[in-house]
Design a protein around this motif. Structure first.
Motif, PDB file in Angstrom:
ATOM      1  N   LYS A  14       0.819  -1.215   0.000  1.00 23.94           N
ATOM      2  CA  LYS A  14       0.000   0.000   0.000  1.00 23.94           C
ATOM      3  C   LYS A  14       0.854   1.266   0.000  1.00 23.94           C
ATOM      4  O   LYS A  14       0.429   2.298  -0.488  1.00 23.94           O
ATOM      5  CB  LYS A  14      -0.936   0.016   1.222  1.00 23.94           C
ATOM      6  CG  LYS A  14      -1.975  -1.077   1.197  1.00 23.94           C
ATOM      7  CD  LYS A  14      -2.913  -0.861   0.044  1.00 23.94           C
ATOM      8  CE  LYS A  14      -4.052  -1.841   0.044  1.00 23.94           C
ATOM      9  NZ  LYS A  14      -4.936  -1.635  -1.094  1.00 23.94           N
ATOM     10  N   ASP A  15       2.062   1.170   0.597  1.00 14.43           N
ATOM     11  CA  ASP A  15       2.925   2.348   0.702  1.00 14.43           C
ATOM     12  C   ASP A  15       4.366   1.873   0.866  1.00 14.43           C
ATOM     13  O   ASP A  15       4.631   0.913   1.587  1.00 14.43           O
ATOM     14  CB  ASP A  15       2.493   3.182   1.919  1.00 14.43           C
ATOM     15  CG  ASP A  15       3.328   4.432   2.098  1.00 14.43           C
ATOM     16  OD1 ASP A  15       3.565   5.145   1.102  1.00 14.43           O
ATOM     17  OD2 ASP A  15       3.752   4.705   3.234  1.00 14.43           O
ATOM     18  N   SER A  16       5.290   2.546   0.194  1.00  9.81           N
ATOM     19  CA  SER A  16       6.723   2.269   0.345  1.00  9.81           C
ATOM     20  C   SER A  16       7.450   3.579   0.556  1.00  9.81           C
ATOM     21  O   SER A  16       7.162   4.562  -0.140  1.00  9.81           O
ATOM     22  CB  SER A  16       7.293   1.619  -0.916  1.00  9.81           C
ATOM     23  OG  SER A  16       6.853   0.312  -1.049  1.00  9.81           O
ATOM     24  N   ARG A  17       8.377   3.588   1.498  1.00  9.91           N
ATOM     25  CA  ARG A  17       9.203   4.779   1.710  1.00  9.91           C
ATOM     26  C   ARG A  17      10.482   4.376   2.417  1.00  9.91           C
ATOM     27  O   ARG A  17      10.508   3.362   3.120  1.00  9.91           O
ATOM     28  CB  ARG A  17       8.455   5.838   2.508  1.00  9.91           C
ATOM     29  CG  ARG A  17       8.075   5.406   3.903  1.00  9.91           C
ATOM     30  CD  ARG A  17       7.316   6.475   4.628  1.00  9.91           C
ATOM     31  NE  ARG A  17       6.003   6.581   4.027  1.00  9.91           N
ATOM     32  CZ  ARG A  17       5.041   7.350   4.474  1.00  9.91           C
ATOM     33  NH1 ARG A  17       5.232   8.085   5.518  1.00  9.91           N
ATOM     34  NH2 ARG A  17       3.878   7.394   3.890  1.00  9.91           N
ATOM     35  N   ARG A  27       7.773  -0.966   3.970  1.00 10.26           N
ATOM     36  CA  ARG A  27       6.615  -1.242   3.124  1.00 10.26           C
ATOM     37  C   ARG A  27       5.396  -1.534   4.002  1.00 10.26           C
ATOM     38  O   ARG A  27       5.443  -2.388   4.862  1.00 10.26           O
ATOM     39  CB  ARG A  27       6.876  -2.439   2.219  1.00 10.26           C
ATOM     40  CG  ARG A  27       8.040  -2.229   1.277  1.00 10.26           C
ATOM     41  CD  ARG A  27       7.975  -3.206   0.113  1.00 10.26           C
ATOM     42  NE  ARG A  27       9.204  -3.252  -0.620  1.00 10.26           N
ATOM     43  CZ  ARG A  27       9.616  -2.341  -1.497  1.00 10.26           C
ATOM     44  NH1 ARG A  27       8.883  -1.291  -1.725  1.00 10.26           N
ATOM     45  NH2 ARG A  27      10.762  -2.481  -2.131  1.00 10.26           N
ATOM     46  N   ARG A  28       4.340  -0.801   3.743  1.00 12.22           N
ATOM     47  CA  ARG A  28       3.068  -1.035   4.429  1.00 12.22           C
ATOM     48  C   ARG A  28       2.272  -1.965   3.523  1.00 12.22           C
ATOM     49  O   ARG A  28       2.085  -1.679   2.341  1.00 12.22           O
ATOM     50  CB  ARG A  28       2.371   0.316   4.604  1.00 12.22           C
ATOM     51  CG  ARG A  28       1.288   0.328   5.598  1.00 12.22           C
ATOM     52  CD  ARG A  28       1.813   0.195   7.028  1.00 12.22           C
ATOM     53  NE  ARG A  28       0.647   0.086   7.872  1.00 12.22           N
ATOM     54  CZ  ARG A  28       0.441  -0.840   8.776  1.00 12.22           C
ATOM     55  NH1 ARG A  28       1.381  -1.714   9.047  1.00 12.22           N
ATOM     56  NH2 ARG A  28      -0.660  -0.887   9.455  1.00 12.22           N
ATOM     57  N   THR A  39       3.624  -4.158   8.474  1.00 16.52           N
ATOM     58  CA  THR A  39       4.783  -3.466   7.910  1.00 16.52           C
ATOM     59  C   THR A  39       5.942  -4.437   7.740  1.00 16.52           C
ATOM     60  O   THR A  39       6.186  -5.269   8.612  1.00 16.52           O
ATOM     61  CB  THR A  39       5.206  -2.314   8.852  1.00 16.52           C
ATOM     62  OG1 THR A  39       4.097  -1.442   9.028  1.00 16.52           O
ATOM     63  CG2 THR A  39       6.375  -1.542   8.291  1.00 16.52           C
TER      64      THR A  39
END
Length: 157
Positions: A14-17, A27-28, A39
């Motif tokens: 859903k999200d990477s940062r 990574r979510r 996570t």
């Protein structure tokens, strides 16, 4: 990536940062089976490392290097001290990078302890003494007293 809640094989990112120290990607994820979120972290690993631990009369035990175990040890020493988690992460990442780039796959646990001591010494004297108490296996109060005295003398000098 297997879901830690239901064991389903597939999850969606859903999200990477990057992490604050830039040493990993956070990574979510969401499980496609139960919709739970979790996570994961992705880190660079240059080589497989093994830690050589002493066992009694000159016996050695070999076990895989565990970054999380090192992070826990440093975090315990730094508990309730004015050291933020980013600095601890950076120290652990720095130690891991040093170990990976030195060219050896097998590292004596003593060497890892020395690297942690070097890092904590410049960070916080209480965390340094706490780690030293386990690493150097203090048995009595006088062991703490002598070591703390030497740390105080170095700080003054």
């Amino acid at each position: 990536m297997r879901c830690p809640f239901c064991g389903h094989e597939d999850s969606q990112v859903k999200d990477s940062r990057p992490t604050d120290d830039g040493a990993a990607i956070r990574r979510r994820r969401q499980c496609e089976g139960c919709a739970a979120r979790f996570t994961t972290f992705e880190r660079i690993q240059l080589r497989d490392l093994y830690v050589l631990k002493s066992e009694g009369s000159d016996g050695l035990r070999r076990e895989p290097f565990d970054r999380d175990k090192l992070l826990r040890s440093v975090s315990i020493a730094a508990r309730k001290r004015p050291i933020d988690s980013i600095r601890i992460e950076k120290l652990v990442s720095s130690i891991q990078r040093q170990l990976e780039t030195q060219g050896e796959n097998e590292i004596p646990s003593k060497r890892i302890g020395e690297l942690v001591m070097e890092g904590l010494k410049g960070m916080d004297s209480v965390a340094y003494i706490r780690f030293a108490s386990v690493y150097k296996d203090f048995r009595e109060a006088k062991d703490f007293e002598e070591f703390a005295g030497s740390v105080t003398e170095v700080a003054k000098g």
